[in-house]
Design a protein around this motif. Structure first.
Motif, mmCIF file in Angstrom:
data_model
loop_
_atom_site.group_PDB
_atom_site.id
_atom_site.type_symbol
_atom_site.label_atom_id
_atom_site.label_comp_id
_atom_site.label_asym_id
_atom_site.label_seq_id
_atom_site.Cartn_x
_atom_site.Cartn_y
_atom_site.Cartn_z
ATOM 1 N N THR A 381 0.804 -1.296 -0.090
ATOM 2 C CA THR A 381 0.074 -0.125 -0.268
ATOM 3 C C THR A 381 0.901 1.308 -0.015
ATOM 4 O O THR A 381 0.430 2.171 -0.839
ATOM 5 C CB THR A 381 -1.031 0.110 1.269
ATOM 6 O OG1 THR A 381 -1.455 -1.126 1.529
ATOM 7 C CG2 THR A 381 -1.969 1.076 0.977
ATOM 8 N N TYR A 382 1.876 1.211 0.770
ATOM 9 C CA TYR A 382 2.858 2.439 0.740
ATOM 10 C C TYR A 382 3.475 2.689 -0.507
ATOM 11 O O TYR A 382 3.739 3.703 -0.885
ATOM 12 C CB TYR A 382 4.006 1.996 1.866
ATOM 13 C CG TYR A 382 4.770 3.516 2.237
ATOM 14 C CD1 TYR A 382 4.168 4.427 2.894
ATOM 15 C CD2 TYR A 382 5.847 3.727 1.599
ATOM 16 C CE1 TYR A 382 4.674 5.709 3.284
ATOM 17 C CE2 TYR A 382 6.649 4.980 1.839
ATOM 18 C CZ TYR A 382 5.879 6.022 2.570
ATOM 19 O OH TYR A 382 6.573 7.260 2.669
ATOM 20 N N GLU A 383 3.776 1.452 -1.152
ATOM 21 C CA GLU A 383 4.471 1.839 -2.548
ATOM 22 C C GLU A 383 3.494 2.417 -3.310
ATOM 23 O O GLU A 383 3.878 3.007 -4.167
ATOM 24 C CB GLU A 383 5.062 0.607 -3.005
ATOM 25 C CG GLU A 383 6.417 0.004 -2.374
ATOM 26 C CD GLU A 383 7.050 -1.027 -2.783
ATOM 27 O OE1 GLU A 383 6.883 -1.484 -4.101
ATOM 28 O OE2 GLU A 383 7.889 -1.495 -2.287
ATOM 29 N N ARG A 384 2.130 2.048 -3.434
ATOM 30 C CA ARG A 384 1.175 2.780 -4.381
ATOM 31 C C ARG A 384 1.021 4.301 -3.903
ATOM 32 O O ARG A 384 0.914 4.985 -4.493
ATOM 33 C CB ARG A 384 -0.190 2.020 -4.091
ATOM 34 C CG ARG A 384 -0.467 0.948 -4.697
ATOM 35 C CD ARG A 384 -1.915 0.457 -4.450
ATOM 36 N NE ARG A 384 -2.852 1.168 -4.896
ATOM 37 C CZ ARG A 384 -4.355 0.990 -4.494
ATOM 38 N NH1 ARG A 384 -4.521 0.209 -3.746
ATOM 39 N NH2 ARG A 384 -5.252 1.764 -5.040
ATOM 40 N N PHE A 385 1.194 4.226 -2.493
ATOM 41 C CA PHE A 385 0.862 5.942 -2.068
ATOM 42 C C PHE A 385 2.210 6.615 -2.650
ATOM 43 O O PHE A 385 2.101 7.642 -3.229
ATOM 44 C CB PHE A 385 1.166 5.703 -0.439
ATOM 45 C CG PHE A 385 1.577 7.145 0.129
ATOM 46 C CD1 PHE A 385 0.610 8.539 0.158
ATOM 47 C CD2 PHE A 385 2.811 7.167 0.389
ATOM 48 C CE1 PHE A 385 0.994 9.355 0.511
ATOM 49 C CE2 PHE A 385 3.381 8.464 1.088
ATOM 50 C CZ PHE A 385 2.493 9.562 1.230
ATOM 51 N N PHE A 386 3.263 6.092 -2.394
ATOM 52 C CA PHE A 386 4.637 6.545 -2.802
ATOM 53 C C PHE A 386 4.721 7.411 -4.254
ATOM 54 O O PHE A 386 5.280 8.134 -4.515
ATOM 55 C CB PHE A 386 5.932 5.824 -2.387
ATOM 56 C CG PHE A 386 7.110 6.729 -2.153
ATOM 57 C CD1 PHE A 386 7.314 7.623 -1.136
ATOM 58 C CD2 PHE A 386 7.992 6.546 -3.046
ATOM 59 C CE1 PHE A 386 8.506 8.372 -1.072
ATOM 60 C CE2 PHE A 386 9.121 7.371 -3.288
ATOM 61 C CZ PHE A 386 9.376 8.288 -1.920
ATOM 62 N N LYS A 387 4.110 6.023 -5.175
ATOM 63 C CA LYS A 387 4.102 6.568 -6.565
ATOM 64 C C LYS A 387 3.493 7.620 -6.761
ATOM 65 O O LYS A 387 3.613 8.428 -7.771
ATOM 66 C CB LYS A 387 3.442 5.155 -6.878
ATOM 67 C CG LYS A 387 3.784 4.975 -8.574
ATOM 68 C CD LYS A 387 3.556 3.481 -9.074
ATOM 69 C CE LYS A 387 3.830 3.745 -10.512
ATOM 70 N NZ LYS A 387 3.005 2.539 -11.208
ATOM 71 N N LEU A 388 2.300 7.882 -6.019
ATOM 72 C CA LEU A 388 1.305 8.950 -6.526
ATOM 73 C C LEU A 388 2.151 10.227 -5.598
ATOM 74 O O LEU A 388 2.096 11.343 -6.204
ATOM 75 C CB LEU A 388 0.054 8.534 -5.612
ATOM 76 C CG LEU A 388 -0.632 7.701 -6.138
ATOM 77 C CD1 LEU A 388 -1.973 7.574 -5.566
ATOM 78 C CD2 LEU A 388 -1.257 8.226 -7.864
#
Ligand code: ADP
Length: 629
Positions: A381-388
């Motif tokens: 989830t954090y990687e999804r967040f960080f991508k944005l």
């Protein structure tokens, strides 16, 4: 009176509503109630500072009135009301609201997928036409003498005329359509249906939604053997009025929260994270915050406005209170409610409020904590967040002279030459080989490009780990970070990587001396800052590096900005003394200077291309290649 035509875009929306095959028509009530609640918000806000409004918080209400004989359902509010002009402007065109922006952006999809879009987003006042063949809006604006009546039967336009109304507010009268074979519109005239729909969509509306309900009771004193019954009406409040953020965590379902988020923030995707705060202390407040799962509309533009909705005493005070969020967390959406705020002051003053700053600090800390937790416990989830929003965090780190460094540095994650998942710099330092002394980082436009940089060859050969940086802002963030623990950074395209033993160092030095003439010749030919024997290369003949503060990637970053005379890197061409090509150019200098110059230009071109720079003269370069072939 002549009918006026709807503006084109409104007409399209209207047609969509009238001809809708949408089965979820009941949402029209949610839309009208939400408009009524907004209108009350406005007057309630006024009443805080202006006693002449004559209404207090408890007086505000929304009323649903059914007239079965006339087949009408009326949604009334005692909110701010509308003037004739406002009726015309607001209902003659689709309002300039968030939903409109969305509708515009998705005009194409709207045409094709009415059903999906209606389901996902607020469609506003026009949804009334899904259930009504005619709609009247009788409204009296606060502070005005007269009232006005807006009326429309849909596609053929609308009229607005003077009318009379006793109290301030708005009545929206829906002439419910006749039932057809497979569609019972009559259900919208039944109080149990209205109760169900209100509970489902509008339970948290903060003003009572009232309706008269017919009930039966035993006539008092009637014979218990043969009881008599009578009908009576009672006014019932249909909604619980407790907003989601005030309800206990255990009482609120994910679905309710997602629905609330979707309706209020126009995002089709459920949020990545919901943060609930219930703070007691210096200033008590409740908050429900959302980290979006998709980029908000226009997020990385200057038009984007950050902010949280601020409520006090059940009234919305500021729709987008920017002071509640730091720049680096500007992607967060949500509501904050505090009854501790001093309200009898203007919005401007409120913005200076010390209490507000306490809340803001608390919110910042909490967002930070939740993000860190997500990073530690929900990596994907954090990687999804960080991508944005990773770039946002990096910008936050370099802004304001680095005062947010502590908050943000452990939230940054990077790809590394090991592959696999992204890691924080602490983790990178923890896991790098024992003999590695520095944090090596390589920059470029993409992972693929960075991965293939010749500058990293020697490091890889030694089994060292390299941090890959692909955002323009990355190097500035590195400058700001300075070090991680006792480990400092080394840029593979600029710094001395200190990979050689004392002996090897001495050798490179000698090699530079020995080849001084050749190196000077190449430097002159190319007009670069320096030409050197390299200690970074293994199989590649050349690479481009830089001296000084401005790195190659910074040069690219500045070049992309408007204006002229951007700072440039001091370019250095490094040569691999062990490469066959080095022998060729060395021989050429002795026998044919012209040929040597061509070789130099050829190799420099290669180095530029690999480093992601354009060639100064592509046609000339191609000619050169053909010539040498
Ligand atoms: P939206 O609510 O998304 O702005 P609508 O089409 O539902 O779009 O409403 C258009 C506008 O009409 C609102 O923004 C508001 O200014 C006005 N309006 C609608 N209903 C009312 C009401 N009951 N009282 C006062 N103003 C209203």
């Amino acid at each position: 009176m002549a009918k006026k035509q709807f503006k084109t875009e409104s007409k399209r929306m209207l047609d969509m509503m009238i001809n809708s095959v949408y089965t979820n028509r009941e949402i029209f009530l949610r839309e009208l109630i939400s408009n009524a609640s907004d209108a009350i918000d406005k007057l309630a806000y006024l009443s805080l500072t202006d006693p002449s409004v004559g209404l207090s918080r408890e007086d505000f209400k929304i009323t649903l009135t059914v007239d079965k004989a006339a087949r009408t359902l009326t949604v009334s509010d005692n909110g701010i009301g509308m003037t004739a002009e406002e009726l015309e402007n607001n209902l003659g065109v689709i309002a300039r609201s968030g939903s409109l922006e969305f509708k515009k952006e998705h005009a194409e999809e709207l045409k094709e997928d009415t059903v999906g879009i209606i389901g996902q987003f607020g469609v506003g006042f026009y949804s009334a036409f899904m259930v009504a063949s005619k709609v009247q809006v009788l409204s009296k604006k606060y502070g005005e003498e007269g009232a006005s009546l807006w009326e429309s039967s849909g596609g053929d336009g609308y009229t607005v005329k003077p009318a009379s109304k006793d109290s301030v507010g708005t009545d929206v009268v829906l002439y419910i359509r006749e039932d057809v074979e497979d569609e019972s519109y009559g259900m919208f005239l039944e109080s149990y249906e209205l109760r169900r729909i209100v509970k489902k969509y509008s339970d948290y509306i903060r003003y009572p939604i009232l309706t008269d309900v017919e009930r039966t009771r035993r006539v008092e004193g009637s014979d218990s053997e043969k009881p008599e019954f009578e009908k009576y009406t009672e006014t019932e409040t249909l909604n619980s009025m407790i907003p989601l953020w005030r309800r206990n965590k255990s009482e609120v379902t994910d679905e309710e929260i997602n629905e609330f988020y979707r309706d209020n923030y126009y995002d089709a995707e459920p949020p990545l994270k919901v943060i609930r705060i219930d703070a007691e202390g210096l200033v008590s407040f409740k908050a429900m915050l959302f980290i979006p799962a998709s980029l908000p509309h226009g997020y990385y533009t200057k038009d984007f406005e950050k902010g949280l909705q601020l409520y006090s005493g059940g009234v919305m005070i500021i729709d987008r209170c920017a002071e509640l969020l730091p720049e680096h967390f500007r992607f967060v959406k949500g509501v904050v409610e505090s009854d501790d705020l001093s309200l009898n002051i203007s919005r401007e003053l409120l913005q200076q409020d010390k209490q507000l700053r306490v809340i803001a600090q608390n919110i910042e800390k909490r967002i930070k904590r939740e993000l860190k937790k997500m990073l530690d416990e929900e990596k994907e989830t954090y990687e999804r967040f960080f991508k944005l929003f990773g770039i946002q965090l990096k910008y936050g780190l370099v802004s304001d002279f680095g005062i947010h460094k502590e908050t943000l540095s452990d939230l940054l994650i990077y790809h590394t030459s090991r592959g696999g998942e992204q890691v924080t710099l602490e983790k990178y330092v923890e896991t790098m080989p024992a003999e590695q002394k520095y944090i090596y980082y390589a920059c470029g436009e993409s992972l693929e490009k960075v991965e293939s940089l010749p500058q990293t060859e020697k490091l890889r050969q030694k089994g060292f780990d390299i941090v890959y940086m692909t955002d323009e802002i990355d190097e500035f963030a590195v400058e700001m970070l300075g070090s991680v623990g006792d480990k400092s950074f080394k840029n593979v395209s600029r710094d001395d990587l200190e990979l050689e033993s004392e002996d090897e160092r001495e050798q490179t030095k000698q090699s530079n001396e020995l080849n001084r003439e050749l190196l000077d010749f190449i430097k002159e030919t190319l007009g670069v800052s320096a030409v050197r024997m390299s200690s970074r290369l293994v199989t590649h003949p050349v690479c481009l590096t830089s001296d000084g503060q401005i790195t190659l990637e910074m040069e690219k970053y500045f070049a992309a900005m408007p204006g002229e005379n951007h700072p440039k890197a001091e370019r250095v061409l490094e040569l691999n003394g062990d490469h066959r090509v080095f022998g060729l150019i060395k021989d050429a200098v002795l026998s044919d200077m012209e040929l040597a110059a061509k070789y130099a230009r050829l190799l420099y071109g290669q180095a530029l291309l690999i480093a992601g720079f354009p060639l100064d003269d592509p046609a000339g370069y191609c000619e050169l290649v053909c010539d040498l072939l």
